[in-house]
Each structure stands twice: as C-alpha cells, then as structure tokens.
Write a protein that holds these residues in place. Structure first.
Motif, PDB file in Angstrom:
ATOM      1  N   ASP A  18       3.797 -11.611  10.881  1.00  0.00           N
ATOM      2  CA  ASP A  18       3.004 -11.156  12.402  1.00  0.00           C
ATOM      3  C   ASP A  18       3.621  -9.645  12.253  1.00  0.00           C
ATOM      4  O   ASP A  18       3.710  -8.977  13.506  1.00  0.00           O
ATOM      5  CB  ASP A  18       2.658 -11.963  13.757  1.00  0.00           C
ATOM      6  CG  ASP A  18       1.643 -12.434  13.377  1.00  0.00           C
ATOM      7  OD1 ASP A  18       0.605 -12.525  12.989  1.00  0.00           O
ATOM      8  OD2 ASP A  18       1.985 -13.920  13.674  1.00  0.00           O
ATOM      9  N   THR A  19       5.101  -9.102  11.596  1.00  0.00           N
ATOM     10  CA  THR A  19       5.790  -8.267  11.843  1.00  0.00           C
ATOM     11  C   THR A  19       5.181  -6.731  11.002  1.00  0.00           C
ATOM     12  O   THR A  19       4.443  -7.407   9.791  1.00  0.00           O
ATOM     13  CB  THR A  19       7.373  -8.573  10.726  1.00  0.00           C
ATOM     14  OG1 THR A  19       7.204  -9.901  12.213  1.00  0.00           O
ATOM     15  CG2 THR A  19       7.834  -7.236  11.148  1.00  0.00           C
ATOM     16  N   ALA A  20       4.706  -5.521  11.524  1.00  0.00           N
ATOM     17  CA  ALA A  20       4.415  -4.775  11.130  1.00  0.00           C
ATOM     18  C   ALA A  20       5.694  -4.126  10.168  1.00  0.00           C
ATOM     19  O   ALA A  20       6.654  -4.566   9.869  1.00  0.00           O
ATOM     20  CB  ALA A  20       4.246  -3.807  11.759  1.00  0.00           C
ATOM     21  N   HIS A  21       5.119  -4.012   8.840  1.00  0.00           N
ATOM     22  CA  HIS A  21       6.013  -3.398   7.491  1.00  0.00           C
ATOM     23  C   HIS A  21       5.032  -1.836   7.627  1.00  0.00           C
ATOM     24  O   HIS A  21       4.198  -1.645   7.234  1.00  0.00           O
ATOM     25  CB  HIS A  21       6.685  -4.358   6.258  1.00  0.00           C
ATOM     26  CG  HIS A  21       6.594  -4.109   5.418  1.00  0.00           C
ATOM     27  ND1 HIS A  21       6.420  -3.031   4.492  1.00  0.00           N
ATOM     28  CD2 HIS A  21       8.174  -4.683   5.082  1.00  0.00           C
ATOM     29  CE1 HIS A  21       7.775  -3.281   3.921  1.00  0.00           C
ATOM     30  NE2 HIS A  21       8.535  -4.127   4.043  1.00  0.00           N
ATOM     31  N   ASP A  22       6.065  -0.921   6.910  1.00  0.00           N
ATOM     32  CA  ASP A  22       5.331   0.320   6.485  1.00  0.00           C
ATOM     33  C   ASP A  22       4.612   0.436   5.514  1.00  0.00           C
ATOM     34  O   ASP A  22       3.925   0.902   5.327  1.00  0.00           O
ATOM     35  CB  ASP A  22       6.785   1.449   6.119  1.00  0.00           C
ATOM     36  CG  ASP A  22       7.443   1.689   7.715  1.00  0.00           C
ATOM     37  OD1 ASP A  22       6.577   1.871   8.901  1.00  0.00           O
ATOM     38  OD2 ASP A  22       8.697   2.131   7.963  1.00  0.00           O
ATOM     39  N   SER A  23       5.252  -0.497   4.853  1.00  0.00           N
ATOM     40  CA  SER A  23       4.661  -0.629   3.131  1.00  0.00           C
ATOM     41  C   SER A  23       3.169  -1.108   3.266  1.00  0.00           C
ATOM     42  O   SER A  23       2.248  -0.473   2.864  1.00  0.00           O
ATOM     43  CB  SER A  23       5.619  -1.404   2.021  1.00  0.00           C
ATOM     44  OG  SER A  23       6.193  -0.136   1.334  1.00  0.00           O
ATOM     45  N   ASN A  24       3.318  -1.630   4.209  1.00  0.00           N
ATOM     46  CA  ASN A  24       1.061  -2.609   4.303  1.00  0.00           C
ATOM     47  C   ASN A  24       0.481  -0.482   5.476  1.00  0.00           C
ATOM     48  O   ASN A  24      -0.797  -0.954   4.441  1.00  0.00           O
ATOM     49  CB  ASN A  24       1.329  -3.512   5.767  1.00  0.00           C
ATOM     50  CG  ASN A  24       2.104  -4.759   5.005  1.00  0.00           C
ATOM     51  OD1 ASN A  24       2.094  -4.696   3.784  1.00  0.00           O
ATOM     52  ND2 ASN A  24       2.623  -5.599   5.582  1.00  0.00           N
ATOM     53  N   LEU A  25       1.587  -0.752   5.936  1.00  0.00           N
ATOM     54  CA  LEU A  25       0.449   0.672   6.398  1.00  0.00           C
ATOM     55  C   LEU A  25       0.453   1.596   5.180  1.00  0.00           C
ATOM     56  O   LEU A  25      -1.049   1.721   5.491  1.00  0.00           O
ATOM     57  CB  LEU A  25       1.224   1.538   7.287  1.00  0.00           C
ATOM     58  CG  LEU A  25       1.139   0.912   8.657  1.00  0.00           C
ATOM     59  CD1 LEU A  25       2.585   1.012  10.104  1.00  0.00           C
ATOM     60  CD2 LEU A  25      -0.028   0.704   9.776  1.00  0.00           C
ATOM     61  N   GLU A  26       0.981   1.732   4.372  1.00  0.00           N
ATOM     62  CA  GLU A  26       0.916   2.397   3.456  1.00  0.00           C
ATOM     63  C   GLU A  26      -0.053   2.701   2.573  1.00  0.00           C
ATOM     64  O   GLU A  26      -1.249   3.463   1.999  1.00  0.00           O
ATOM     65  CB  GLU A  26       2.229   2.887   2.488  1.00  0.00           C
ATOM     66  CG  GLU A  26       2.447   3.897   1.652  1.00  0.00           C
ATOM     67  CD  GLU A  26       3.339   4.484   0.999  1.00  0.00           C
ATOM     68  OE1 GLU A  26       3.751   5.030   0.075  1.00  0.00           O
ATOM     69  OE2 GLU A  26       4.365   4.326   1.566  1.00  0.00           O
ATOM     70  N   GLU A  27      -0.311   1.307   2.116  1.00  0.00           N
ATOM     71  CA  GLU A  27      -0.482   0.747   1.077  1.00  0.00           C
ATOM     72  C   GLU A  27      -2.532   0.670   1.041  1.00  0.00           C
ATOM     73  O   GLU A  27      -3.539   0.521   0.553  1.00  0.00           O
ATOM     74  CB  GLU A  27      -0.510  -0.443  -0.156  1.00  0.00           C
ATOM     75  CG  GLU A  27       0.893   0.454  -0.893  1.00  0.00           C
ATOM     76  CD  GLU A  27       1.287  -0.693  -1.546  1.00  0.00           C
ATOM     77  OE1 GLU A  27       0.101  -1.188  -2.676  1.00  0.00           O
ATOM     78  OE2 GLU A  27       2.544  -0.856  -2.425  1.00  0.00           O
ATOM     79  N   PHE A  28      -2.963  -0.403   2.488  1.00  0.00           N
ATOM     80  CA  PHE A  28      -4.063  -1.126   3.045  1.00  0.00           C
ATOM     81  C   PHE A  28      -4.471  -0.367   4.261  1.00  0.00           C
ATOM     82  O   PHE A  28      -5.265  -0.690   4.852  1.00  0.00           O
ATOM     83  CB  PHE A  28      -3.530  -2.347   3.084  1.00  0.00           C
ATOM     84  CG  PHE A  28      -3.040  -2.944   2.255  1.00  0.00           C
ATOM     85  CD1 PHE A  28      -3.417  -3.611   1.114  1.00  0.00           C
ATOM     86  CD2 PHE A  28      -1.453  -3.413   2.111  1.00  0.00           C
ATOM     87  CE1 PHE A  28      -3.308  -3.661  -0.477  1.00  0.00           C
ATOM     88  CE2 PHE A  28      -0.735  -4.078   1.023  1.00  0.00           C
ATOM     89  CZ  PHE A  28      -1.617  -4.454  -0.361  1.00  0.00           C
TER      90      PHE A  28
END
Length: 606
Positions: free
Chosen positions: A77-87
C-alpha cells in the motif's frame, strides 16, 4: 467477493488447509486434473473449486490471470514513483486489483526485497490485494533465484554457488539440497515460484547469456542436475512449504553467441542435434514433474522454419512441448520486454501470438495496459476464443492449488525472520561450496599454501568479490590489500597492482569473462602480475574459459561463481584447509580453436 467469497468456497468444498497444503505437485502428462497428487477427494475438490472460480470470473479477470509483471515498493500500500510512471497507479495493490494479475515477480531493482520480514509482509499485503479483487484468486509470486550469477534476494538469505559450480561438484545430492533450502526459504517469505533451474546445455563457450547459469556442456550431466533441482524445489515431503520450479529456456539456449535480451538468437541445430544436445534436461525435468517451463526467445529453423521465435511458435510450444513431450503444466514466456521477442512484432500482438502458440502465462509485457487490451481485442475479434483463455486459466488455477497457494496464501513474518539464512542452512552452503572449487593448473606446486601468508594482495574484478576473499585471508591473520577493477582495467589500475604485488607475499588476481575481447585488459593484468616474479594465483570467478587465455600464469583456479560463500571456500582451498574436489563440467578450449586447453572432467587435488 474477495476473501469472504474464497472462504465460502473452501468451506463449501469441505477441504481443510492441511489437506490442500498436501497437494503439491507438478503438471500431469495427460492433462487430467483428477491425476493431481492426493487423488480422490483432493482432486475432486480441486476440480470443483476451479470450475466454480472460472464460472464466476469476468473475461477481464480471466485475462488478468495470464499476466505476471513486476511492481515497485516494499509494501503493498506504499506509493512508488516508478509504479506511477509505468502503470499510472501508485501502489502494488492498485496495480494488482486494476489488472486482476495472476502473479508478480521480484527483482533487486524493484525496491521490493529488503529483509525476510519485509518480504513476508509484502507478500501478505499483495495477497490481500488479490483476494479482495474480482474472483478472489491468490497470486503466484515469482523470482529468478538461480543462485550464483543470477541472484535477486541476497543475504541474509542463504546463498549458494550457481549451476556450473554445482556441476563441477558432481554431486546431485548437493544440487538437490541447494534447491530445497533455496525454495523453502523463498516460500517462507511468500514467494511461490522460482524461475529455475536452467535446463540449457552450454555447448558454446562464447555464449554471452547462459554460461555458468548452465550445469554443464554434457546433456546427461545437465539432465541429472536439473532433475535433482526440480525435486529439491518441489519436494512434497519437505517439512516446509515449497515452490514451483520452472525449467528454462525451451527448446534450449545453450548454443548461441547472441543474448536474447538484445537480439533474436538463431540456433542452427538440426532436429537430430536437438534431440541429442538440448532435449535431455527438458525431458528429464518434465518426467520429474516440473510445474512449469519457460520458453526461450530464440529461433531454431531445424525445429520450425516459419521464422517465429520459440515463444511465438505453435510448432515448438504446442507441437513439441505439449504433444511430443507430454507437458501439461504451465508454459511461461520469458520476459516480453526482451528484444528477442519484440524485434518482429508490436507489443499488443506479442501476447496474442504467445497464447496462440500455446503459452499460458505472459511475463513482463513492455506495456501492461497495451498487452492486456491486445488480448481482450483478440477475443473480441474471434482471433482468440474465450475457451482458449479458460484453458490457460485452468492451468494457472490448478498450479496455485497444487502448490498450496489457495489453501495458505499468507506466511508468518516471525517464522520467515527465524528460518531464512539460519546457521544450519549457511553451514550446508559452505560445505556444498567447498566441493565446487576447481584447480586447473598448479605448475609450480604453489598450492596449497604451506601457511597463511603474512600479506596478501587481492586484485582484479569487482570490489565486493575482492573484499570477500580478502576477508577470508584476514580472518586467518594475513594483512590484506584490495585493488579492485571493473571488467576492463585501465593502464593506471594495472600499474598500481603490479607495483603493489612486490610489497606482498602473495597476489590473488580475479578475472570475470576475460576470454571476451572487450575485457582483454584483465588478461593484461594477469600477465603483468605474473611478470613481477612474485607468487600469483589467478582465479576465474565466472567462466572457466578465462584460464586458456593467459598461459603465462602457472596457477589457475576456477570457482564458476563469485558470491561471498564461494570466496570463503576459495580461501579454504588455497590455504589447504580443504582439498579441491571440483571437476570441469565443460571443456575449456584453446583460444585458437584447436583442441582443449583443459578437458571436460579435469581438476587437480591434493
């Protein structure tokens, strides 16, 4: 839906967790779910759960089960910039729920592997996300933990030498034990699938991507070790829960000088050569019950002259693997981000063609949303039928049931912390690794050292590797200096090393891939250290082929692996605390190609 729905399903079936957890096993050769381990009531319960689950799934949920990709972050449940960038989504949980993923895969670069407790808690979190979404099916959680050169989850997890080192040790019992410990530690932190062992037979010394990841250049030796590791990973009698193994890279990636990460290799084996050289480890592992097979992004015109890479070839995946070899477990693609499969087709077509070829699980598409939509569109157009999707979903669900993931998707973080990297496991790893060190030359009888030298220079490849070996000498009272370099040492680095050699009683120089022209500076380093006239031990810490390229060095050792446990074993062998027992699992050819410098099976001892 979610956890509540799943609980109702299991209660309705009247099957307890203990019974379900005992149903671990590989794919059947006849495709019959009633052939699942346990038989009878357990098999009936599995079939009923699969039927009910599929009946309640939307098309999007079914398609989602066929995709496995990475997610970033140390918790669900922790936000990660790379998740936002890729998905376009912030957390692992959101990605899993949005796409109804069948599985995730961990890498060292996904910021998801810190400690046993953290990984166990992450596993529980992502399983909660899967169970509260759609059909409520738990995830397969995967990793490439081959050991040796391919290691994602490091210390405190127990580290073993890689496949070629185990092949040098010639003990299938050691290979089985290494796989058993590796697999049970992975399962303790919630990882359920290991993409290992490598079944490729490394018959080409110039292979840039397999090499020491293979057990041997001998098909039968490789087959014996691959079988042992499948048994170790999947042992149904183990005191701990186990993982699925995955043999790779079908139909065989051993005879190529091209890396399929960067281009499409073409392997010129005839069907007869494939049967003799490549097929034995795959046949043996399938017979041993391997849960899954990973396809290779490579073209073999002698098996299929269509121009399709194996991952997209119905002839190879369905005709050979399914029909000829009788494999009915899961077929995974290798990463769909690799150029070996992307060089011919767009990203929305690759997963469709892979499914048409016979694959079940689609690993790491370049653009997940594009790949998923491509499959949905293919069903909408009639190119893929929903029945074909359900065929693979059924295999995915069966594998999750068989491996006990349905019954027990969660793990105990306290147990993970205590079990992973236990002293018992570490001691076993040291014993196994001691048996893999291979002495190739000892012309001046320099080894074993009569006593611990007063001062030791450890020079050559890699800061961590030279430091680990220096630590071994330091623990025995030696004064140590390390002068590490990268794959291509500079003239300045070579000069510093040769100057320092004269100030030490012994120099140990480590090479990694010095046989490659792009790394020829490592050969210069060894030659110039030998030219100082001081005692020098040259050690090939990856490919043993390095030893043929510097004839001036009269003392050559091959470790086939470069992790900390291997450097500890190397120190013990050099100091005579244990005798070398390794035998080459490959031949080391002359650089000019006329015969062998060191033949298959060569290895000195004392």
């Amino acid at each position: 839906m979610g956890t509540t729905r799943r609980s109702r399903q299991l209660l309705a079936l009247g099957v307890g967790a203990a019974l379900l957890a005992g149903c671990a096993g590989g794919g059947t050769s006849d495709g019959s779910e009633s052939a699942a381990p346990g038989g009878g009531e357990a098999a009936d319960a599995m079939t009923e759960w699969i039927d009910e689950t599929i009946a309640g799934m939307s098309l999007e949920e079914k398609v989602g089960q066929l995709f496995v990709t990475y997610v970033y972050g140390t918790s669900a449940d922790t936000a990660h910039d790379s998740n936002l960038e890729e998905f376009g989504l912030a957390t692992p949980a959101e990605i899993i729920q949005r796409y109804h993923l069948g599985g995730i895969i961990h890498f060292s670069w996904t910021d998801s592997l810190e400690s046993p407790r953290q990984v166990a808690e992450l596993s529980n979190g992502v399983q909660d996300a899967a169970l509260s979404s759609g059909a409520g099916v738990p995830l397969t959680i995967s990793i490439d933990q081959e050991q040796g050169a391919v290691l994602r989850f490091g210390a405190p997890a127990t580290e073993f030498p890689g496949s070629m080192a185990l092949g040098a040790g010639r003990s299938v019992e050691d290979a089985r034990a290494a796989a058993a410990i590796t697999g049970q530690e992975l399962r303790a932190v919630g990882i359920t699938q290991n993409f290992a062992p490598v079944a490729d037979v490394n018959v080409n010394p110039a292979n840039p991507v397999i090499g020491v990841r293979s057990f041997s250049s001998d098909p039968e030796l490789a087959a014996d070790f691959v079988t042992a590791q499948v048994e170790g990973y999947q042992d149904s009698d183990a005191p701990e829960r186990t993982v699925s193994s995955s043999i790779k890279h079908f139909p065989g990636h051993g005879d190529t000088n091209v890396d399929s990460h960067h281009d499409l290799p073409i392997i010129e084996h005839t069907r007869e050569e494939w049967e003799e050289l490549d097929a034995p480890p795959f046949r043996a592992a399938i017979e041993a019950g391997a849960d899954s097979v990973m396809s290779g992004h490579l073209m073999v015109p002698g098996l299929d002259d269509s121009g399709m890479p194996a991952t997209l070839s119905p002839t190879i995946l369905t005709g050979m693997l399914r029909e000829e070899l009788g494999f009915d477990g899961l077929i995974y693609t290798d990463s769909l981000q690799m150029e070996g499969v992307r060089s011919q087709y767009p990203d929305d077509r690759i997963p469709v063609l892979a499914l048409l070829a016979g694959a079940d699980q689609l690993l790491m598409p370049q653009h997940l949303d594009v790949a998923v939509q491509g499959v949905l569109d293919a069903v909408g157009s009639g190119e893929l039928t929903e029945e074909r999707i359900e065929e693979s979903v059924r295999r995915v669900l069966r594998a999750k049931w068989d491996r006990g993931i349905v019954a027990e998707p969660h793990v105990d973080p306290d147990h993970a912390e205590a079990f992973v990297g236990s002293e018992e496991h570490l001691a076993t790893a040291r014993e196994i690794t001691d048996r893999t060190v291979t002495v190739l030359r000892n012309d001046a009888d320099l080894l074993p050292l009569d006593s611990a030298p007063g001062s030791v220079l450890v020079a050559g490849w890699d800061e961590a590797t030279t430091a680990a070996l220096a630590e071994g000498f330091g623990e025995r009272g030696a004064t140590t200096t390390t002068l590490p370099n990268d794959f291509q040492p500079s003239r300045e680095q070579i000069g510093r090393a040769t100057a320092a050699a004269g100030e030490h009683d012994l120099t140990v120089v480590l090479t990694n891939g010095a046989w490659q022209d792009a790394r020829s500076g490592q050969r210069d380093l060894v030659r110039e250290l030998v030219a100082t006239g001081q005692p020098v031990v040259a050690v090939a810490v990856r490919d043993p082929y390095d030893a043929a390229y510097v004839e001036e060095a009269g003392t050559w050792v091959a470790t086939h692996s470069f992790n900390r446990v291997t450097m500890g074993s190397l120190a013990r062998v050099l100091l005579g605390e244990t005798s070398p027992r390794g035998s080459l699992p490959v031949s080391v050819p002359e650089p000019a190609g006329s015969g062998d410098r060191f033949p298959f099976g060569h290895g000195l001892s004392w």
